[in-house]
Write a protein that holds these residues in place. Sequence first.
Motif, mmCIF file in Angstrom:
data_model
loop_
_atom_site.group_PDB
_atom_site.id
_atom_site.type_symbol
_atom_site.label_atom_id
_atom_site.label_comp_id
_atom_site.label_asym_id
_atom_site.label_seq_id
_atom_site.Cartn_x
_atom_site.Cartn_y
_atom_site.Cartn_z
ATOM 1 N N ALA A 219 0.832 -1.206 0.000
ATOM 2 C CA ALA A 219 0.000 0.000 0.000
ATOM 3 C C ALA A 219 0.867 1.257 0.000
ATOM 4 C CB ALA A 219 -0.929 -0.011 1.220
ATOM 5 N N LEU A 220 1.911 1.258 0.813
ATOM 6 C CA LEU A 220 2.809 2.420 0.853
ATOM 7 C C LEU A 220 3.489 2.633 -0.494
ATOM 8 C CD1 LEU A 220 4.493 1.796 4.336
ATOM 9 C CD2 LEU A 220 2.982 3.711 3.761
ATOM 10 N N GLY A 221 4.052 1.553 -1.033
ATOM 11 C CA GLY A 221 4.728 1.675 -2.319
ATOM 12 C C GLY A 221 3.781 1.974 -3.460
ATOM 13 N N GLY A 222 2.611 1.338 -3.434
ATOM 14 C CA GLY A 222 1.624 1.608 -4.481
ATOM 15 C C GLY A 222 1.124 3.042 -4.424
ATOM 16 N N GLY A 223 0.898 3.550 -3.220
ATOM 17 C CA GLY A 223 0.493 4.938 -3.080
ATOM 18 C C GLY A 223 1.549 5.879 -3.619
ATOM 19 N N TRP A 224 2.801 5.585 -3.336
ATOM 20 C CA TRP A 224 3.896 6.418 -3.850
ATOM 21 C C TRP A 224 3.896 6.426 -5.386
ATOM 22 C CZ3 TRP A 224 8.174 4.715 -6.728
ATOM 23 C CH2 TRP A 224 9.156 5.699 -6.955
ATOM 24 N N PHE A 290 7.205 -4.429 14.363
ATOM 25 C CA PHE A 290 7.662 -5.356 13.331
ATOM 26 C C PHE A 290 6.888 -5.159 12.035
ATOM 27 C CE2 PHE A 290 8.440 -9.122 10.907
ATOM 28 C CZ PHE A 290 9.764 -9.443 11.194
ATOM 29 N N ARG A 291 5.581 -4.959 12.130
ATOM 30 C CA ARG A 291 4.776 -4.772 10.912
ATOM 31 C C ARG A 291 5.291 -3.603 10.092
ATOM 32 N NH1 ARG A 291 -0.671 -2.377 9.253
ATOM 33 N NH2 ARG A 291 -0.684 -1.156 11.171
ATOM 34 N N PHE A 292 5.595 -2.496 10.751
ATOM 35 C CA PHE A 292 6.065 -1.325 10.021
ATOM 36 C C PHE A 292 7.479 -1.525 9.484
ATOM 37 C CE2 PHE A 292 2.351 0.767 11.591
ATOM 38 C CZ PHE A 292 2.156 1.862 10.759
ATOM 39 N N GLU A 293 8.326 -2.242 10.218
ATOM 40 C CA GLU A 293 9.671 -2.514 9.716
ATOM 41 C C GLU A 293 9.601 -3.346 8.441
ATOM 42 O OE1 GLU A 293 11.931 -2.473 14.094
ATOM 43 O OE2 GLU A 293 11.499 -4.384 13.089
ATOM 44 N N PHE A 294 8.793 -4.390 8.469
ATOM 45 C CA PHE A 294 8.669 -5.254 7.284
ATOM 46 C C PHE A 294 8.069 -4.466 6.122
ATOM 47 C CE2 PHE A 294 7.260 -8.710 4.594
ATOM 48 C CZ PHE A 294 8.225 -9.696 4.786
ATOM 49 N N ALA A 295 7.062 -3.667 6.418
ATOM 50 C CA ALA A 295 6.414 -2.872 5.373
ATOM 51 C C ALA A 295 7.387 -1.896 4.729
ATOM 52 C CB ALA A 295 5.228 -2.112 5.969
ATOM 53 N N THR A 296 8.266 -1.322 5.527
ATOM 54 C CA THR A 296 9.239 -0.367 4.991
ATOM 55 C C THR A 296 10.220 -1.066 4.067
ATOM 56 O OG1 THR A 296 9.027 1.010 6.958
ATOM 57 C CG2 THR A 296 10.989 1.342 5.614
ATOM 58 N N ALA A 297 10.617 -2.292 4.420
ATOM 59 C CA ALA A 297 11.480 -3.060 3.531
ATOM 60 C C ALA A 297 10.784 -3.351 2.209
ATOM 61 C CB ALA A 297 11.897 -4.359 4.214
ATOM 62 N N VAL A 298 9.503 -3.695 2.266
ATOM 63 C CA VAL A 298 8.726 -3.949 1.047
ATOM 64 C C VAL A 298 8.625 -2.676 0.207
ATOM 65 C CG1 VAL A 298 6.444 -4.548 0.141
ATOM 66 C CG2 VAL A 298 7.401 -5.830 2.075
ATOM 67 N N ALA A 299 8.274 -1.583 0.840
ATOM 68 C CA ALA A 299 8.130 -0.311 0.117
ATOM 69 C C ALA A 299 9.452 0.116 -0.510
ATOM 70 C CB ALA A 299 7.618 0.771 1.059
ATOM 71 N N GLY A 300 10.561 -0.138 0.201
ATOM 72 C CA GLY A 300 11.869 0.210 -0.354
ATOM 73 C C GLY A 300 12.141 -0.501 -1.664
ATOM 74 N N GLY A 301 11.689 -1.757 -1.766
ATOM 75 C CA GLY A 301 11.855 -2.473 -3.019
ATOM 76 C C GLY A 301 11.056 -1.841 -4.145
ATOM 77 N N ILE A 302 9.857 -1.368 -3.835
ATOM 78 C CA ILE A 302 9.025 -0.723 -4.854
ATOM 79 C C ILE A 302 9.625 0.604 -5.300
ATOM 80 C CG2 ILE A 302 6.752 0.297 -5.289
ATOM 81 C CD1 ILE A 302 5.601 -1.819 -3.365
ATOM 82 N N LEU A 303 10.184 1.349 -4.354
ATOM 83 C CA LEU A 303 10.819 2.632 -4.695
ATOM 84 C C LEU A 303 12.154 2.439 -5.400
ATOM 85 C CD1 LEU A 303 8.637 3.651 -2.608
ATOM 86 C CD2 LEU A 303 10.327 5.370 -1.940
ATOM 87 N N GLY A 304 12.739 1.244 -5.277
ATOM 88 C CA GLY A 304 14.015 0.987 -5.931
ATOM 89 C C GLY A 304 15.199 1.615 -5.226
ATOM 90 N N ILE A 305 15.127 1.687 -3.884
ATOM 91 C CA ILE A 305 16.221 2.270 -3.122
ATOM 92 C C ILE A 305 16.697 1.281 -2.054
ATOM 93 C CG2 ILE A 305 15.661 4.701 -3.514
ATOM 94 C CD1 ILE A 305 14.518 2.956 -0.333
ATOM 95 N N ASN A 306 17.806 1.616 -1.422
ATOM 96 C CA ASN A 306 18.307 0.821 -0.304
ATOM 97 C C ASN A 306 17.670 1.369 0.972
ATOM 98 O OD1 ASN A 306 19.712 -0.322 1.823
ATOM 99 N ND2 ASN A 306 21.736 0.048 0.965
ATOM 100 N N PRO A 307 16.756 0.623 1.601
ATOM 101 C CA PRO A 307 16.066 1.161 2.775
ATOM 102 C C PRO A 307 16.867 1.049 4.063
ATOM 103 C CG PRO A 307 15.198 -1.006 2.263
ATOM 104 C CD PRO A 307 16.212 -0.692 1.198
ATOM 105 N N PHE A 308 18.135 0.660 3.973
ATOM 106 C CA PHE A 308 18.929 0.443 5.174
ATOM 107 C C PHE A 308 20.136 1.371 5.290
ATOM 108 C CE2 PHE A 308 17.112 -3.663 3.717
ATOM 109 C CZ PHE A 308 16.097 -3.733 4.653
#
Length: 458
Positions: A219-224, A290-308
């Motif tokens: 949802a985060l990545g799709g919204g972006w 944990f839910r938000f940490e996992f979601a941020t990792a997923v969204a980072g893949g959609i944005l195409g960046i290194n989320p770490f």
Amino acid sequence: MAVADTSTVVTRIWARDASLWTNSGEERWLGWLDEPARMQSVFPAAIERAERVRADGFTDVVLLGMGGSSLAPEVMRCLSGSDSFHVLDTTHPAAIMALEDRLDVARTLFVVASKSGSTLETRSQLDYFWHRTDERAEAFVAITDPGSNLERLARARGFRSLVAGVPAIGGRYSALSPFGIEAAALMEIDAGALLARAVEAAEACRQATDNPGLELGLALGGGWREGRDKVVINPNPGGFGLWVEQLLAESTGKQGCGLVPVPDASAHGPDRQEVRVEIAEIADLGYEFFRFEFATAVAGGILGINPFDQPDVQAAKDRTTAILAGGGQPQLEPEGSIDELLAEAEIGDYVAILAFVAPEAAAAERLAALREGIAARTGLPTTVGYGPRYLHSTGQLHKGGPRCGLFVQIVDDPPHLPIPGREFGFRRLIHAQALSDFEALRESGQRVVRLRWEELSP
């Protein structure tokens, strides 16, 4: 590359497949995936340490830390209502003196929390309170990664205890590591229940369907992708959005893109998406962390960046160090006005108020009124951050993210407060941090003005 096929995202994350993001070493920063289960076996030691602290007559605890070391404990403090646990994540002299005035220093435990062990703000706070306690080592605890300068210092001085962090976990993903769990134990929060909920979330985030972290991340990545890059956290129980701000902003705000977290804002607007935080009781924090940490990792893949990583954070720290080395008191004269800044506002922009003032109730009220006034006037999502705390949170997004921010820096004239063993005091330090960030924002092409707190309309 950005994720095209979302069906394999979950398996790739748990397989530590760095190609999900940018293939630049992301696999080295995924220790948070296993941390809830690991902490279940070691948290009883944290409870024992906390019980000994109380048995030895300590009545208050002050956590000295910034960013990932302080934000999760601050949310826990707010939700638990603890009035004996204090988070000091400012270098403002007035705030430090006000906190000290409320404490019986002889009966206060100081928890020095820094993954790197070299965070300037935290080390300066340590220098100050080490002197104020007459160098009582039994009043100090260190939480830091193995091999850090802080670890060596804690051993040399004989601190009461030394707790090791996990090097494979970045600061903003450390809520369920010792940086969060030690604080929970000291607040007498049921760490076992909190970790049980975190393990429950981790197991759910392994599933191909009904996966709460995957769903939120998509949802985060799709919204972006659809242009809804402002993430509204409202309602915001216990100030949970303060922690989400760092997680989302520092993880995704780079390479000219990013998700802009806006706690306590309206969800109405074409560039906004709403995220629901589900906390019925304090143990639910474990699940949501944990839910938000996992979601941020997923969204980072959609944005195409290194989320770490956080490429623009160290540059700002280096700039502050250079300003301090130059000697003298940094000059922070007003530059521009709110009217001039807001005249440049466009659809899709946001406004960030960056306040280098003492985080006290009266200041919070004034800043809230300013925020509401700007939001009403412009219709733009508007945020407030205290300096220097936001430098370790949204600062990465401000410099590395999209060029759609309008920044209002606010500075005051704090009292002088020496830092033992250093050539500069807290007044010079916080002014150097404000000057450094102002210059960095301008150099990165952002629109920014500086106002004096004393001259701001009440």
